[in-house]
Design a protein around this motif. Sequence first.
Motif, mmCIF file in Angstrom:
data_model
loop_
_atom_site.group_PDB
_atom_site.id
_atom_site.type_symbol
_atom_site.label_atom_id
_atom_site.label_comp_id
_atom_site.label_asym_id
_atom_site.label_seq_id
_atom_site.Cartn_x
_atom_site.Cartn_y
_atom_site.Cartn_z
ATOM 1 N N VAL A 5 0.952 -1.193 -0.093
ATOM 2 C CA VAL A 5 -0.115 -0.084 0.102
ATOM 3 C C VAL A 5 0.966 1.331 -0.101
ATOM 4 O O VAL A 5 1.891 1.177 1.051
ATOM 5 N N THR A 6 0.635 2.087 -0.999
ATOM 6 C CA THR A 6 1.367 3.628 -0.853
ATOM 7 C C THR A 6 0.870 4.285 0.036
ATOM 8 O O THR A 6 -0.370 4.541 0.228
ATOM 9 N N ILE A 29 1.877 -4.377 3.442
ATOM 10 C CA ILE A 29 2.859 -3.583 3.834
ATOM 11 C C ILE A 29 2.659 -2.359 3.383
ATOM 12 O O ILE A 29 2.315 -1.979 2.023
ATOM 13 N N ALA A 30 2.816 -1.144 4.137
ATOM 14 C CA ALA A 30 2.623 0.249 3.817
ATOM 15 C C ALA A 30 3.916 0.842 3.584
ATOM 16 O O ALA A 30 5.061 0.625 4.429
ATOM 17 N N LEU A 36 9.357 6.101 -0.536
ATOM 18 C CA LEU A 36 8.413 6.386 -1.596
ATOM 19 C C LEU A 36 7.490 7.711 -1.581
ATOM 20 O O LEU A 36 7.131 7.898 -0.491
ATOM 21 N N ASP A 37 7.999 8.634 -2.203
ATOM 22 C CA ASP A 37 7.426 9.996 -2.170
ATOM 23 C C ASP A 37 6.923 10.326 -3.643
ATOM 24 O O ASP A 37 7.521 10.500 -4.693
ATOM 25 N N LEU A 38 5.462 10.305 -3.854
ATOM 26 C CA LEU A 38 4.898 10.574 -5.017
ATOM 27 C C LEU A 38 5.144 11.941 -5.642
ATOM 28 O O LEU A 38 5.164 12.190 -6.809
ATOM 29 N N VAL A 56 -0.766 -4.127 -5.880
ATOM 30 C CA VAL A 56 -0.535 -2.740 -5.134
ATOM 31 C C VAL A 56 -1.784 -2.045 -5.033
ATOM 32 O O VAL A 56 -2.582 -1.920 -6.038
ATOM 33 N N VAL A 57 -1.977 -1.334 -3.781
ATOM 34 C CA VAL A 57 -2.965 -0.423 -3.587
ATOM 35 C C VAL A 57 -2.255 1.036 -3.490
ATOM 36 O O VAL A 57 -1.721 1.304 -2.818
#
Length: 302
Positions: A5-6, A29-30, A36-38, A56-57
């Motif tokens: 999950v992002t 897993i988050a 991870l930085d959008l 992937v969510v």
Amino acid sequence: MRLVVTGREGQVAASLLEAGQGRAGLEIIAIGRPELDLARPDTVIDAIVAAQPDMVVSAAAYTAVDQAEDEPDLAFAVNATGAGKVAQAAARLGVPVIHLSTDYVFDGSKDSAYVETDATAPLGVYGASKLAGEQAVAAANPRHLILRTAWVYSPFGRNFVKTMLRLAADRDEIAVVADQWGNPTSALDIADAILHAAAMLHGDKRFGAFGIYHLVGTGETNWSGFARHILDTSQAFDGPWARVRDIATMDYPTKARRPASSRLSSAKFASTFGWTAPEWRQSTEKVVRRLLIGGTRLAVTA
């Protein structure tokens, strides 16, 4: 099944992490900043590939609706470019992506609930950036579920339910907009729906119904009706209460325009996945009770 999950702080991410606890055969897993930085799309693919998910969510997003009007570049970087990179990472691994979108892709002019085939026409930067994200996700990974949801609340993060309870603790009356209609949706229910859909996708490698779906709480109301139910429920549990005074949108000016009616129909999701959200009042009561009583006691009395 390993579900990545992002985002770590969002309502849906937190709800998924909680819902996944103790489920045999499921690992959630988050991943979020700084790994991870959008807003830095170059970080996305490596972070997701390293996690080796089965699915992937894509839940992380820029959600400051009014602030987006002043930060369009950032909103589009996160909600469009970043979301596309998440879907691209999933495609590189050969796995599906479940992407969260919004009712704000519509302008609110329809006099009945929107369905997935209705024309989109966002009123502001936030909605436009989320619509661009939908398009980027669909282009990057054909195995996508794009879930448009609305009026999200939960025990986590910032949301309307928490705001009403906080304001009621400090004042006798709260003015709430009464001419905007939609579907209050618990992130706890969204998490349950995602896990239900993910299990189907994982178990059926030939699943062919990818695409856009609406996923909201059952039933509709306006913001003032939502507020009254929150506060009446709070009062029933000896929590804060205040009178709700109806006002018009024009009496509460905001930088970004909101759709007057962003009601969504979840019939397609129910038909495809065999899952329907609880009635919105029921889910609201669950969250309010939990916020007032506490998670441990709630688990005992539920």
